[in-house]
Design a protein around this motif. Structure first.
Motif, mmCIF file in Angstrom:
data_model
loop_
_atom_site.group_PDB
_atom_site.id
_atom_site.type_symbol
_atom_site.label_atom_id
_atom_site.label_comp_id
_atom_site.label_asym_id
_atom_site.label_seq_id
_atom_site.Cartn_x
_atom_site.Cartn_y
_atom_site.Cartn_z
ATOM 1 N N MET A 38 0.840 -1.204 0.000
ATOM 2 C CA MET A 38 0.000 0.000 0.000
ATOM 3 C C MET A 38 0.884 1.267 0.000
ATOM 4 O O MET A 38 0.674 2.182 -0.803
ATOM 5 N N ALA B 256 2.617 1.903 -3.281
ATOM 6 C CA ALA B 256 1.741 2.517 -4.291
ATOM 7 C C ALA B 256 1.569 4.010 -4.033
ATOM 8 O O ALA B 256 1.487 4.810 -4.971
ATOM 9 N N LEU B 257 1.529 4.385 -2.748
ATOM 10 C CA LEU B 257 1.318 5.803 -2.418
ATOM 11 C C LEU B 257 2.524 6.670 -2.773
ATOM 12 O O LEU B 257 2.373 7.819 -3.162
ATOM 13 N N ARG C 238 4.991 7.698 -7.160
ATOM 14 C CA ARG C 238 5.225 8.840 -8.034
ATOM 15 C C ARG C 238 5.600 10.105 -7.257
ATOM 16 O O ARG C 238 5.513 11.215 -7.782
ATOM 17 N N ARG D 115 11.087 9.095 -3.233
ATOM 18 C CA ARG D 115 10.207 7.961 -2.889
ATOM 19 C C ARG D 115 10.899 6.868 -2.071
ATOM 20 O O ARG D 115 10.248 6.237 -1.230
ATOM 21 N N LEU E 218 10.883 8.043 1.460
ATOM 22 C CA LEU E 218 9.509 8.272 1.910
ATOM 23 C C LEU E 218 8.778 6.963 2.189
ATOM 24 O O LEU E 218 7.987 6.874 3.131
ATOM 25 N N ALA F 132 9.619 5.982 5.563
ATOM 26 C CA ALA F 132 9.122 6.943 6.560
ATOM 27 C C ALA F 132 7.630 6.787 6.801
ATOM 28 O O ALA F 132 7.162 6.955 7.934
ATOM 29 N N ILE F 133 6.862 6.472 5.747
ATOM 30 C CA ILE F 133 5.408 6.362 5.977
ATOM 31 C C ILE F 133 4.991 4.935 6.345
ATOM 32 O O ILE F 133 3.954 4.740 6.959
ATOM 33 N N ALA F 134 5.807 3.949 5.983
ATOM 34 C CA ALA F 134 5.412 2.558 6.283
ATOM 35 C C ALA F 134 5.755 2.167 7.725
ATOM 36 O O ALA F 134 4.962 1.486 8.376
ATOM 37 N N LEU G 186 3.214 2.742 10.580
ATOM 38 C CA LEU G 186 2.036 1.871 10.480
ATOM 39 C C LEU G 186 2.362 0.449 10.917
ATOM 40 O O LEU G 186 1.486 -0.297 11.348
ATOM 41 N N ILE H 254 -8.130 -3.793 4.841
ATOM 42 C CA ILE H 254 -8.221 -2.332 4.656
ATOM 43 C C ILE H 254 -7.472 -1.940 3.385
ATOM 44 O O ILE H 254 -7.936 -1.117 2.599
ATOM 45 N N ILE I 294 -8.618 0.392 0.011
ATOM 46 C CA ILE I 294 -8.026 1.715 -0.211
ATOM 47 C C ILE I 294 -7.117 1.752 -1.441
ATOM 48 O O ILE I 294 -7.010 2.771 -2.122
ATOM 49 N N PHE J 69 -7.875 3.525 -4.917
ATOM 50 C CA PHE J 69 -7.831 4.994 -4.995
ATOM 51 C C PHE J 69 -6.406 5.490 -5.250
ATOM 52 O O PHE J 69 -6.197 6.460 -5.965
ATOM 53 N N ALA J 70 -5.434 4.818 -4.624
ATOM 54 C CA ALA J 70 -4.034 5.224 -4.823
ATOM 55 C C ALA J 70 -3.554 4.781 -6.198
ATOM 56 O O ALA J 70 -2.781 5.480 -6.852
#
Lengths: 249, 227
Positions: B149, B152-153, B156, B160, B163, B166-168, B171, B216, B220, B223-224
């Protein structure tokens, strides 16, 4: 109308001053190392409640954006998530202060402190993601998707993880203050008053932030002429570069 | 129109063929596992690692192995310009499940290799292999779901590679906390029945967390992927 708003602002300021004074007139709480500083609790308690409400509201706004693709929902989500982060930060700051006053150390990796730090990291990651995507539509959809994916872990970290048997045993932070009726009398009234004031303030700030966000959307866009700092070039795209013409020299 | 199962199978086959051709993911994971375990063994040279420390170290190593390798399957699609073709040929749900299955298998294999090396190098014993296997299985599901997930976010976005981690990671930390609780009991010694029960509860929680992450994610991801 403007006059009424002005009076309401004054009324709010007076109410905030009155509640602050009231909080200093109640007797010191029993059972604390430094009872007079237990008043930090008046701000420490309402902030996570408001943070949770605003966090869930952000989830709803994010869902609405994904369902409708109306950019106004993204503006609302961004405003709500900013306020949520502020409330989490106040919760964290007041918790750190309380930790120093009651437990003698600013930070001790208590499970509740640590889980809250992780929640803050999730919110910072949300902002990092938003800042890294240049295209507005993609930014809105990706951040909405990330927020919805992060909502479960956030609620788990705030409400489930600290109450797990093994974790709760090793934590100094109380988890059953409301359930066991430990907050009562004037303390309960002051907390309710603080909660009401913070709610009014956050509603006001939210309204201003959304208004500003929607106005920014109406700004003229210059499309491809603008330099987009967040996007990188797509690999197959070859950007022209200027080569010095040596024959002219 | 193909059935969703055929599309999922095609995505998994495509990923496996690409991996076999380039061997990027497996080679990176294996190298990372080796380097991590050697670093841990070096840092704890001549000392005994207790079970609490061992379970934490092992899960942190698995987490970072996942964060380094798993989002690549989404990012490379955009970098190589094949994402649009995939968007045309397969449903988003099929892409998500296909990538998740591939990522899950990859991280599960990496986790077992890493654990094998870890137990060998650090001389930490394993008392309950069943609990350990269930812990790695549940963890792999959650890691695959979240990392796919997040890949995919950020595919682009600017910077990346950094990032994605950093975002995974935020979670995935609740999952790691549950994984550490289960692994701690699996490593042992199991002194009483209630200790084993606590480990089983943690592993069940971990598996449920993994299933929830996948559920989840599939809602979601479209959309991504489409935007």
């Amino acid at each position: 109308m403007e006059k009424l708003i002005k009076y309401l602002k004054w009324l709010f300021a007076l109410a905030a001053a009155a509640v602050t004074l009231w909080s200093f007139t109640v007797p010191d709480a029993a059972g604390f190392q430094q009872p007079e500083f237990a008043r930090v609790f008046f701000w420490h308690f309402p902030c996570p409640i408001l943070g949770t409400i605003l966090g869930l509201t952000t989830g709803w706004f994010s869902y609405k954006y994904l369902a409708t693709h109306d950019i106004a929902w993204d503006v609302r989500a961004e405003a709500a998530v900013e306020l949520t982060t502020i409330f989490w930060l106040v919760t964290m700051a007041s918790g750190i202060l309380f930790s120093e006053l009651e437990w003698g150390t600013w930070w001790q990796w208590d499970p509740r402190q640590t889980s809250f730090l992780l929640v803050l990291l999730i919110y910072f990651a949300y902002f990092a993601l938003r800042g890294s995507i240049g295209d507005e539509t993609r930014k809105a959809s990706h951040s909405a998707a990330y927020y919805l994916a992060a909502l479960g872990p956030t609620l788990f970290l705030i409400y489930v993880f600290p109450r797990l048997h093994q974790i709760a045993e090793s934590s100094l932070h109380p988890t059953q203050s409301i359930m066991q009726g430990q907050i009562k009398g004037e303390y309960a009234y002051i907390i309710l008053a603080t909660l009401a004031l913070a709610s009014i303030l956050s509603a006001w700030l939210y309204r201003l932030r959304v208004k500003a966000g929607l106005l920014l959307l109406e700004e003229p866009s210059y499309g491809n002429l603008e330099t987009n700092r967040s996007d990188t070039a797509h690999p197959p795209v070859v950007r022209p570069i200027r080569v010095p013409d040596e024959s002219r020299e | 129109m193909n059935s969703i199962w055929a599309e999922i199978g095609a995505v998994v086959r495509k990923e496996a063929l690409t991996e076999m051709r380039a061997r990027n993911g497996i080679a990176t994971s294996a190298l990372f596992a080796l380097v991590t375990v050697v670093a841990i063994a070096l840092a704890t040279f001549n000392r005994t690692i207790d079970k609490d420390m061992a379970s934490g170290l092992l899960w942190v190593a698995i987490l970072f192995a996942a964060v380094i390798t798993l989002p690549r399957v989404m990012v490379t699609e955009e970098e190589q310009g094949t994402a649009d073709l995939l968007r045309m040929l397969a449903r988003p749900e099929a892409v998500y499940w296909g990538k998740c299955i591939f990522n899950g298998c990859q991280i599960m294999a990496a986790s077992f290799i890493l654990s094998f090396l870890f137990f060998g190098f650090t001389h930490v014993g394993l008392e309950s292999p069943g609990l350990f296997a269930l812990s790695v299985f549940g963890g792999s599901m959650g890691l695959a779901g979240s990392a796919t997930m997040c890949g995919a976010l950020v595919a682009r976005a600017a910077n990346r590679a950094m990032l994605a981690g950093a975002i995974a990671v935020p979670l995935l930390l609740p999952l790691v906390a549950l994984g550490v609780s289960g692994m701690r009991v699996a490593i042992g010694p199991i002194e009483a029945d209630f200790v084993y029960d606590a480990g089983v509860r943690a592993v069940i929680g971990l598996d449920c967390y993994g299933i929830a992450t996948l559920a989840i994610g599939v809602l979601i991801f479209p959309f991504a992927w489409k935007s």
